[in-house]
Design a protein around this motif. Structure first.
Motif, short mmCIF file in Angstrom:
data_model
loop_
_atom_site.label_atom_id
_atom_site.label_comp_id
_atom_site.label_asym_id
_atom_site.label_seq_id
_atom_site.Cartn_x
_atom_site.Cartn_y
_atom_site.Cartn_z
N ALA A 65 0.84 -1.20 0.00
CA ALA A 65 0.00 0.00 0.00
C ALA A 65 0.88 1.25 0.00
O ALA A 65 0.64 2.20 -0.75
CB ALA A 65 -0.90 -0.02 1.22
N VAL A 78 14.34 10.18 1.23
CA VAL A 78 14.69 10.69 2.56
C VAL A 78 14.06 12.03 2.88
O VAL A 78 13.80 12.34 4.04
CB VAL A 78 16.21 10.89 2.75
N PRO A 80 12.02 15.15 3.91
CA PRO A 80 10.76 15.24 4.64
C PRO A 80 9.62 15.74 3.74
O PRO A 80 8.45 15.58 4.10
CB PRO A 80 11.03 16.26 5.73
N LEU A 82 7.39 15.69 0.28
CA LEU A 82 7.08 14.96 -0.94
C LEU A 82 5.82 15.55 -1.54
O LEU A 82 4.94 16.03 -0.82
CB LEU A 82 6.96 13.45 -0.69
N VAL B 12 -6.34 -2.94 -1.44
CA VAL B 12 -4.97 -2.44 -1.26
C VAL B 12 -4.81 -1.09 -1.92
O VAL B 12 -4.30 -0.13 -1.34
CB VAL B 12 -3.96 -3.46 -1.83
N ALA B 15 -6.61 1.55 0.05
CA ALA B 15 -5.88 1.90 1.27
C ALA B 15 -4.70 2.79 0.94
O ALA B 15 -4.38 3.74 1.66
CB ALA B 15 -5.41 0.63 1.97
N ALA B 16 -4.04 2.49 -0.19
CA ALA B 16 -2.87 3.26 -0.58
C ALA B 16 -3.22 4.72 -0.81
O ALA B 16 -2.49 5.62 -0.43
CB ALA B 16 -2.26 2.67 -1.85
N LEU B 17 -4.39 4.93 -1.42
CA LEU B 17 -4.77 6.30 -1.72
C LEU B 17 -5.11 7.07 -0.44
O LEU B 17 -4.95 8.27 -0.37
CB LEU B 17 -5.97 6.30 -2.66
N LEU B 19 -3.66 6.53 2.45
CA LEU B 19 -2.48 6.73 3.29
C LEU B 19 -1.86 8.10 3.08
O LEU B 19 -1.57 8.49 1.96
CB LEU B 19 -1.43 5.68 2.95
N GLY B 21 1.25 10.77 3.33
CA GLY B 21 2.69 10.61 3.21
C GLY B 21 3.33 10.63 4.59
O GLY B 21 3.57 11.68 5.15
N CYS B 22 3.56 9.43 5.12
CA CYS B 22 4.02 9.39 6.50
C CYS B 22 5.53 9.28 6.56
O CYS B 22 6.07 8.27 6.94
CB CYS B 22 3.39 8.22 7.22
N THR B 23 6.21 10.29 6.11
CA THR B 23 7.66 10.21 6.08
C THR B 23 8.32 11.37 6.82
O THR B 23 9.52 11.44 6.92
CB THR B 23 8.17 10.26 4.64
N GLY B 24 7.55 12.28 7.31
CA GLY B 24 8.11 13.52 7.85
C GLY B 24 8.96 13.30 9.09
O GLY B 24 8.64 12.49 9.94
N THR B 25 10.07 14.01 9.15
CA THR B 25 10.85 13.99 10.37
C THR B 25 10.54 15.24 11.19
O THR B 25 11.12 15.48 12.23
CB THR B 25 12.36 13.92 10.08
N LYS B 91 20.31 5.75 4.41
CA LYS B 91 19.16 6.37 3.76
C LYS B 91 17.86 5.95 4.44
O LYS B 91 16.96 6.75 4.63
CB LYS B 91 19.15 5.95 2.29
N ASN B 95 15.02 8.25 7.77
CA ASN B 95 13.58 8.46 7.84
C ASN B 95 13.08 8.45 9.29
O ASN B 95 11.91 8.70 9.54
CB ASN B 95 12.85 7.38 7.05
#
Lengths: 324, 439
Positions: A65, A78, A80, A82, B12, B15-17, B19, B21-25, B91, B95
């Motif tokens: 997903a 990487v 933050p 996107l 799937v 669900a992907a749509l 989600l 963008g859970c990447t932030g620091t 890399k 994250n």
């Protein structure tokens, strides 16, 4: 009904049903259980499924997903930040010719998998009859599947080296070559496909062997009494008997050829025209930091493989095999 | 595919749509400073230092540095983590917040993002007085990293073999260099040049001819603004030399199965005459010589065969820059380690490397450079981030091995085409992307 005594109970019910004979045991509708018991009965299978489902969702479906989600962004892996780019990555994949050219390399692995299946089938058939040192040869054939793919890559790098093992072995037979085995695209791909046959033959072999051995032995006896030779036994007993496993192996081989990765990646890194689609995807993601585009490529590969599988299932329907 | 598979796939995809963008620091810690501690005896904490030097962690050398460091900073405990495949592993860790207290700035991080990942070590104006290479990590006037050693690209060569071939002077033009390799081929048993094609990364060092061919400190800026493979440009001169070496049969017979680890003792023993690498390689080749029982003094180092106004030029640049994790709870301790490691550890001398301190003397191995009057220049890295961006976007990969592998294949005849077309194609891809990449 000469073989009735070999039938499992499951078979019997099936047959009796189809022949509309009186059922062996009369079905009695169970008395309605109290509500709590019913809830438990409904819940129990799910409780057992909890652990495997959690693992499956965490390690298979959630990453997929996520991958699909990334494929609509320009993420670099990487940063933050996107941005949502819509179907841009997909447009790029389908409009850039160079991204699809690498599929020609899969052709080498497809040919290799044909050789691999035929060889595995041959060995499995021979070794399912009683011959001397049977178990020893089974071990020899299966052994490569146990070795780590990375190790295999390195071993074969020495094997194909200039003046390496392969040249030495050929030299023993008086054939002195001065050929750089990984030197030209054709020769490199053939060599790599050869390594992949060596690596995966054992796995196919074991699958076939298992399927062949599940065919009841008295069938051969009966066939021999009727004067059938080894070829006819293979053609009319073994081949139809293992058809489901054979279809499965073909599907696995085709999807494996399309997604060939570890052997070429370790041995050549995709140099000299040996780049496969997966190597290209990995390079996009980890070398050029185009995680979004690479995710889209991975999704496309997944869809291609699903499509190929579907077409195959259509061409070869999975009929029930009934030898008796 | 039956109906159930379709349902699962649809779920799937759905669900992907959904989600996010859970990447932030998180940007909350952006722009933190790692100040140098006022009192070394007071600063405390346990810090984790990430490094690529697996060898030094394994043989205990890093522990010795830490023990020495503790003499000044008794309350700081230093732990090391050596990553074998640094770029790929770091890399993924970047994250999260957990990427050590001191780490090496990975190539993947965009320069503009440095303040989000690293704590600042001070202003460029202040650090630039004492240290080299500050502009490589400067964002908005603040510096985010410091390399403990400087490196210089050049040819590692076996002096004995070159002498046996009758060459005593460094070649001054690519043509002379080729003639010398030819002499080595005819007069000795050595392989004149070793590409290390299979190990891939050694080929990327060819990009560092940039700047030394025309002695131009603005060479990086030129990469960002012009076609790097234009007639007589630095990269074209370098790539043409590599092409000619392979084309004229002066490289190893089968590059596809070359072996980096083996190439070190073989060069030390004189089976291989030359490799284009960098000053960092000298100590490794000398060690290989000691292990093989041959004279480590045979290992020599020479600049790229090109002269400007009668002198050779060589570029000095930073190795990996050390930085402080912006999320580190012990920023002072981490800063103390970086300062001590750069100024006082002696790591640069132990590695026969160029010191990052501006007033330090050149290492002994570069004596011949001083005698020959080689001019050392530092490249201006103001456009470095843009070059990297163009490089990734165009997928040319001047810092990646692929295009040089293709170049070698082209020269060996394993790939069809002409050198002009090949370099022209790269230049076209590069300049087309240039237009789309904003500063």
């Amino acid at each position: 009904m000469a073989h009735a005594h070999t039938h499992t109970p499951a078979h019997r019910t099936e047959q009796t049903n189809s022949e509309a004979v009186k059922p062996v045991s009369k079905r009695v509708a169970p008395a309605p259980a109290p509500r709590r018991a019913r809830t438990w009965r409904l819940l129990t299978p799910w409780l057992f499924l909890l652990a495997p489902l959690a693992l499956l969702i965490t390690f298979t479906y959630a990453p997929i997903a996520n991958m699909v989600a990334y494929s609509f962004t320009d993420w670099d892996g990487v940063s933050p930040e996107l941005h949502y780019t819509g179907a841009e990555n997909y447009t790029e994949i389908f409009t850039r010719e160079d991204l699809f050219q690498v599929f020609w390399v899969s052709g080498y692995y497809l040919v290799a998998s044909v050789i691999q299946i035929v060889a595995a089938l041959y060995f499995a058939t021979i070794l399912s009859f009683s011959i001397r040192f049977r178990n020893f040869f089974k071990g020899v054939l299966f052994f490569p599947s146990l070795v780590n793919g990375v190790a295999i890559g390195f071993v074969f790098l020495y094997f194909f080296q200039d003046g390496g093992t392969f040249d030495t072995v050929l030299g023993l037979f008086g054939y002195h070559t001065d050929h750089a085995w990984l030197g030209t695209p054709a020769s490199a791909n053939v060599s790599l496909a050869g390594v992949s046959i060596w690596r995966y033959l054992g796995m196919n072999f074991v699958l076939f062997l298992g399927a062949i051995q599940s065919i009841p032995g008295e069938l051969y006896e009966a066939a021999e009494l009727d004067g059938a030779g080894r070829w006819h036994q293979f053609r009319y007993i073994i081949l139809p008997g293992i058809k489901p496993v054979l279809t499965l192996t073909v599907i696995l081989s085709v999807s494996g050829s399309l997604s060939a990765f570890e052997i070429p990646y370790i041995m050549t890194g995709g140099a000299t025209g040996t780049e496969t689609f997966v190597i290209q995807t990995v390079k996009l993601a980890f070398q050029f930091n185009k995680t979004g585009l690479a995710s889209a490529a991975a999704v496309v590969l997944l869809l291609i493989i699903l499509l190929v599988t579907w077409v195959q299932r259509r061409l070869v329907p999975d009929d029930r095999v009934d030898l008796v | 595919m039956n109906r159930r598979t379709v349902t699962i796939l649809a779920t799937v995809a759905g669900a992907a749509l959904l989600l996010p963008g859970c990447t932030g620091t998180g940007g909350s810690t952006k722009g933190a400073d790692a100040k140098a501690p006022d009192d070394p005896a007071e600063v405390s904490g346990t810090i984790t230092v990430l490094t690529v030097r697996t060898d030094l962690v394994q043989d205990g050398t890093m522990k010795k540095y830490a023990a020495e460091f503790n003499k000044t900073y008794p309350k700081v405990k230093v732990e090391f983590q050596a990553l074998t495949n640094y770029e790929a592993e770091i890399k993924i860790r970047m994250n999260t917040d957990d990427y050590g207290d001191v780490l090496l700035i990975p190539a993947v991080i965009k320069k503009d993002d440095y303040p989000k990942f690293f704590a600042s070590l001070g202003t460029a104006a202040e650090r630039g007085k004492k240290y080299r290479f500050t502009d490589f990590t400067t964002v908005d006037g603040k510096v985010y990293g410091q390399s403990p050693v400087g490196v210089m690209p050049g040819f590692v060569y076996n002096k004995r073999v070159w002498k046996e071939a009758g060459v005593t002077e460094w070649p001054t033009t690519p043509a002379e260099f080729l003639a010398d390799l030819e002499a080595i081929k005819t007069k000795t048993d050595a392989i004149p040049y070793y590409t290390n094609f299979a190990a891939q990364w050694p080929l990327t060092s060819w990009t560092y001819v940039d700047g030394s061919v025309h002695c131009d400190p603005q060479a990086t800026t030129k990469l960002a603004e012009d076609d790097p493979w234009a007639e007589n440009s630095d990269l074209r001169v370098g790539d043409t030399l590599l092409y000619d070496i392979v084309k004229q049969g002066l490289a190893e017979k089968d590059p596809t199965t070359s072996n980096w680890e083996e190439s070190k003792p073989r060069t030390a023993k004189g089976e291989i005459a030359t490799q284009w690498l960098g000053t960092w390689a000298i100590i490794q080749f000398q060690d290989a010589a000691k292990k093989a029982g041959v004279n480590p003094d045979d290992i020599g180092f020479m600049p790229f065969p090109a002269q400007t106004d009668g002198t050779f030029c060589a570029t000095v640049g930073p190795d990996y820059n050390q930085a402080v994790n912006v999320h580190s709870p012990h920023k002072e301790a981490a800063r103390a380690w970086i300062d001590w490691f750069t100024d006082k550890s002696g790591y640069d001398q132990d590695n026969l490397a160029i010191s990052p301190l501006k007033d330090a003397a050149m290492p002994e191995v570069l004596k011949p450079y001083e005698q020959a009057g080689v001019k050392l220049i530092e490249l201006d890295d103001a456009a470095g981030a843009k070059v990297k961006l163009i490089d990734d976007e165009s997928e040319v990969g001047i810092y990646k091995p692929e295009y040089r592998q293709d170049l070698v294949d082209l020269a060996r005849g394993a790939k069809k085409g002409s050198l002009d077309d090949f370099l022209g194609g790269l230049g076209k891809k590069w300049t087309e992307t240039q237009a789309n990449v904003s500063d």
